[in-house]
Design an enzyme around this catalytic site. Sequence first.
Site, short mmCIF file in Angstrom:
data_model
loop_
_atom_site.label_atom_id
_atom_site.label_comp_id
_atom_site.label_asym_id
_atom_site.label_seq_id
_atom_site.Cartn_x
_atom_site.Cartn_y
_atom_site.Cartn_z
N ASP A 1 -9.30 0.65 4.79
CA ASP A 1 -10.15 1.65 4.87
C ASP A 1 -10.91 1.63 6.32
O ASP A 1 -11.54 2.49 6.64
CB ASP A 1 -11.34 1.36 3.83
CG ASP A 1 -10.76 1.64 2.26
OD1 ASP A 1 -9.82 2.71 2.14
OD2 ASP A 1 -11.03 1.07 1.64
N GLY A 2 -10.66 0.65 7.03
CA GLY A 2 -11.08 0.59 8.35
C GLY A 2 -12.43 0.38 8.52
O GLY A 2 -13.27 0.82 9.49
N TRP A 3 -13.22 -0.30 7.59
CA TRP A 3 -14.57 -0.61 7.78
C TRP A 3 -14.81 -2.27 7.51
O TRP A 3 -16.14 -2.67 7.65
CB TRP A 3 -15.38 -0.06 6.48
CG TRP A 3 -14.96 -0.03 5.43
CD1 TRP A 3 -14.49 -1.03 4.59
CD2 TRP A 3 -14.85 1.23 4.28
NE1 TRP A 3 -14.23 -0.80 3.38
CE2 TRP A 3 -14.57 0.63 3.07
CE3 TRP A 3 -15.28 2.53 4.54
CZ2 TRP A 3 -14.27 1.62 1.90
CZ3 TRP A 3 -15.31 3.31 3.29
CH2 TRP A 3 -14.71 2.89 2.02
N ASP A 4 -13.84 -3.09 7.32
CA ASP A 4 -14.10 -4.49 7.31
C ASP A 4 -13.26 -5.12 8.41
O ASP A 4 -14.04 -5.44 9.51
CB ASP A 4 -13.72 -4.95 5.91
CG ASP A 4 -14.59 -4.49 4.80
OD1 ASP A 4 -15.70 -4.59 5.01
OD2 ASP A 4 -14.10 -4.23 3.81
N ARG B 1 -21.10 -5.16 0.32
CA ARG B 1 -20.58 -6.53 0.94
C ARG B 1 -21.49 -7.62 0.63
O ARG B 1 -21.22 -8.55 0.28
CB ARG B 1 -20.01 -6.46 2.27
CG ARG B 1 -18.94 -5.51 2.58
CD ARG B 1 -17.76 -6.01 2.05
NE ARG B 1 -16.67 -4.90 2.38
CZ ARG B 1 -16.07 -4.10 1.25
NH1 ARG B 1 -16.71 -4.16 0.12
NH2 ARG B 1 -15.11 -3.31 1.46
N ASN C 1 0.67 -1.11 -0.05
CA ASN C 1 -0.10 -0.03 0.07
C ASN C 1 0.89 1.26 0.22
O ASN C 1 0.16 2.32 -0.39
CB ASN C 1 -0.84 0.09 1.14
CG ASN C 1 -2.40 -0.37 0.93
OD1 ASN C 1 -2.84 0.05 0.05
ND2 ASN C 1 -2.74 -1.47 1.26
N ASN D 1 -7.69 -9.99 3.03
CA ASN D 1 -8.47 -9.07 2.51
C ASN D 1 -9.83 -9.73 1.97
O ASN D 1 -9.95 -10.86 2.12
CB ASN D 1 -7.86 -8.17 1.30
CG ASN D 1 -7.56 -9.00 0.30
OD1 ASN D 1 -7.99 -10.04 -0.02
ND2 ASN D 1 -6.61 -8.52 -0.58
N ILE D 2 -10.79 -8.90 1.66
CA ILE D 2 -12.12 -9.54 1.23
C ILE D 2 -12.16 -10.19 0.05
O ILE D 2 -12.98 -11.15 0.13
CB ILE D 2 -12.98 -8.30 1.18
CG1 ILE D 2 -12.73 -7.41 0.10
CG2 ILE D 2 -13.42 -7.39 2.21
CD1 ILE D 2 -13.78 -6.26 -0.55
N CYS E 1 -7.23 -1.05 9.19
CA CYS E 1 -6.70 -1.92 8.36
C CYS E 1 -6.51 -0.97 7.02
O CYS E 1 -5.53 -0.26 7.14
CB CYS E 1 -7.77 -3.07 8.11
SG CYS E 1 -9.45 -2.53 7.83
#
Lengths: 549, 598
Positions: free
Chosen positions: B280-283, B324, B190, B215-216, B278
């Site tokens: 974006d800090g939303w998952d 999601r 990153n 990751n997702i 993480c």
Amino acid sequence: MEFAELIKTPRVDNVVLHRPFYPPVEGTLCLTGHHLILSSRQDNTEELWLLHSNIDAIDKRFVGPLGTIIIKCKDFRIIQLDIPGMEECLNIASSIEALSTLDSITLMYPFFYRPMFEVIEDGWHSFLPEQEFELYSSAISEWRLSYVNKEFAVCPSYPPAVIVPKAVDDEALRKVATFRHGGRFPVLSYYHKKNGMVIMRSGQPLTGTNGRRCKEDEKLINATLRAGKRGYIIDTRPLNVAQQARAKGGGFEQEAHYPQWRRIHKSIERYHILQESLIKLVESCNDQTQNMDRWLSKLEASNWLTHIKEILTTACLAAQCLDREGASILVHGTEGTDSTLQVTSLAQIILEPRSRTIRGFEALIEREWLQAGHPFQQRCAQSAYCNSKQKWEAPVFLLFLDCVWQILRQFPCSFEFNENFLIMLFEHAYASQFGTFLGNNESERCKLKLQQKTMSLWSWVNRPSELSKFTNPLFEANNLVIWPSVAPQSLQLWEGIFLRWNRSSKYLDEAYEEMVNIIEYNKELQAKVNLLRRQLAELETEDGVQESP
Amino acid sequence: AALGTLYLTATHVIFVETAPDTRKETWVCLFSMSSCHIMFVSLMKYEELYCFSFNPKLDREEREQGWMLVNLSEEYKRMGLPNDYWQLSDVNREYRVCDSYPTELYVPKSATAHIIVGSSKFRSRRRFPALSYYCKDNHASICRSSQPLSGFSARCLEDEQMLQAIRKANPGSDFLYVVDTRPKLNAMANRAAGKGYENEDNYSNIKFQFIGIENIHVMRNSLQKMLEVCELKSPSMSDFLWGLENSGWLRHIKAIMDAGIFIAKAVSEEGASVLVHCSDGWDRTAQVCSVASLLLEPHYRTLKGFMVLIEKDWISFGHKFTHRYGNLDGDPREISPVIDQFLECVWQLMEQFPCAFEFNERFLIHIQHHIYSCQFGNFLCNSQKERQELKIQERTYSLWAHLWKNRVDYLNPLFRADHSQTRGVLHLPTAPCNFMYKFWNGMYNRFEKGLQPRQSVTDYLVAVKEETQQLEEELEALEERLEKIQKVQLNRTKVRSKQSEPSKHSGFSTSDNTNTPQDYSGNVKSFPSRSPSQGDEDSALILTQDNLKSSDPDLSANSDQESGVEDLSCRSPSGGECVPSEDSGKDRDSDEAVFLTA
């Protein structure tokens, strides 16, 4: 006394004991003829009493003058003793080795054990074949109790009394015995009251390469069929194994000679394959360094759950033939003392509500395992840590208990006993102060005079104080057939046995306790309410009596 | 198997059996058919979602009350905020600073608007560090943010001040943990894009820690693989265990748990505050913060508290539900089972601490179901801002009110508020116990009734407890009556001659005594088999309810069905001829077929 020769150092001070989930304890180690005892001065509860016969293997290590003995038990527990002094340590180790591998059965602890409890009911007489037969008698007009094997002459691994078709006389049974492996002629294992169908079990037929046949054998098993009905023969071996057995004089029933029977081959493993499976499984359960992924592949590689699935599937098939197809079945493998018994006994768990009660399960073990001649002495001589490659050792009985646990997990309210009961049976099958699991069959037990010289496990278990530990609080009599799922998703590792010493069960024990409390409180209230209701009713009738005149 | 007609409506697939006597209907909400993407209807607009047409026959007031049930302002108050160290910031009013954050945010008192805005400019999508959980007892806190835009060397004074402010808001500790929940390699990659992670040299007194949660995309593929294993037709034990291992699913669950355990330990044992991020800090951040909070705070292990936790760490902090869970036709690469993993972590904890949670497995499964069902408005949109613009609260209903109304179904009978397991921090064993994490059969095979345990201990115990409650009431009533009668009799012995008066009493009590023991137990027996109190408006749940209730504690009835006793009677007598696999049993089919495969 012979033991004294084996015990070079009977006592060592300042020994440190390491056990899972307990802080180390320092104390005095004592060796007796049958026990390894560690007592600490401060607290009596910290004592270790370990039967030598429970020891599966030991390792020694030395760091300077400090010796360490790692004791691996047959119940899979691993404990460690730090012993000051090299000589003491070596002496202790060699004594333990000698005492844990006594070759004479009569030197084993059950012959020395004197119970500290009052025997209410002698377990040796709790499950007599005659009594068991009585239970069926009302429903059975086609069966009889035969004493053809009274002197163990016809079949050394059968009990003196067996149940056979009425239509077949003892003379014919003797002939059939010569045609079946180990003399194990077909006998009744289970009678399904609902439709009168039966499970029989036997050894393999000795057809050999030239297709030998035995008219009496054919007559015997056909005598169990109702007119126009067909039956199933479940051979616990795959077809190719059964075919190979012919070369050694064994074999299977030919369709031509048994036209009313349909043969199904299953593949339940035996002997060293099962033993290796157990060794691998216990090894991976003890290995805590692996990551998540390795754990699953090790579990898979042990094949333990595959064996569980195979055994359960075969038992379900047998139960299905009986209950759903309305057909009688005959089960055998090679000897008819291992996989055969797993199948016939599990089928009964599925079909017969009585075998899910404590009493009924004990009767089942007595009938289908002990009397039926499962060679406990050979099979349970060693457990998962043994290095010696004895051909006869195999966790056949443990697999059976595991299968029962799987069904219990799926039907948690249909069994009168709980998981602890199964664990207790596992422990006593491998090392015990009781004589129940000694010997390989009734004939050996008779010669050893176990009934006179040792105490029965059932004498101890069936006392109310012990029973309460093994009773399932959720039990509600369920008179139906219970069909377990045998899909891989539904089968689990039996943590209570295999992870027992590797994970703390504190929170699970608390949950169990909570469950017991909820149910106990409910019962208490129910009793109170009933009492009050009675009191009220009495008062009111009194009222009525007083008023009526 | 059953023959029938399939109806496709805008929101449901309805299957009606042709068997004339039953005509049983099965309703499946389209949005819960995740494994059936071919049938998926592409909806482009929120307005077409089921929740906008769903009407549970509640009036406006009831609906508004439903939305009030879970209230985050109260939750922060419960934590003991605001206090000397933390204050409510209005910097994000009208979503001026960060459009994926809520407006109500707690920040350290010493963090001025200038610092916050400065810090937000140095963070991905301007998601600056804000409070997620505050531990009253030792002032330690869990804060969350997105990754810093540090690149290879960039710094931001305000961001450094922000972290310092968080550290200082915890006077008990002289350092702050910064936990990056990504694998180190991902975080380093990153940096090339001008993002990255905190340089320990630039921030005073921080301890930086990577915890490698994938990751997702990795998670999506992992779930896909695991579901494929679940859908195998009669797999062998090896197929199943290999497939499970190869999916990596349980390894990912363990990684999330490990992160949560690390943070809970830092807060409870070291008394240190933790900043979690993480990318974006939303998952991953949402997963980890909520797992840690759950371990730390008994309140979140209650029914209401768990709703609050999801509302706080997931809904308000801008977890992108619409993306999601694919509620609208969008980028399939955005879909990922992030909250599913969190719910599974909770289940894994429930397995290890059976008395610690007020709710049961069914509660988790129903929440998961409704995240995909779009029947309620809670999990719509990607942020609070979007929800406000769509006026979700005015146009849809809240799931929390619905669950709360039916809370009897979701209670864990083993939970007792005064039990030692329910209090304090949940301590997991420190040794790496690989076998701690298990396959969640109840979730992933929930529609395969035959694979579930046939009797449910939970339902059984709930029924027992309900009976106990009735008994308690009856006991009280009986005692009262007994006392009365005894008094009357006492009186009567005093005045024996008067016979007309007590007859009234006797008449009263006999009529009352019609409640015989038989009647009573009959009533009790019928408890568990009562139909779920959802009401008929809740059509989407019918299928799930049926399956979830599969282990109906009315045991005898259930086992009867399971054992197929009723089937036997209608079997042809020629059954002896046929092979057992031809058996036409319903849900046993799969199992029994397996028995015969050699």
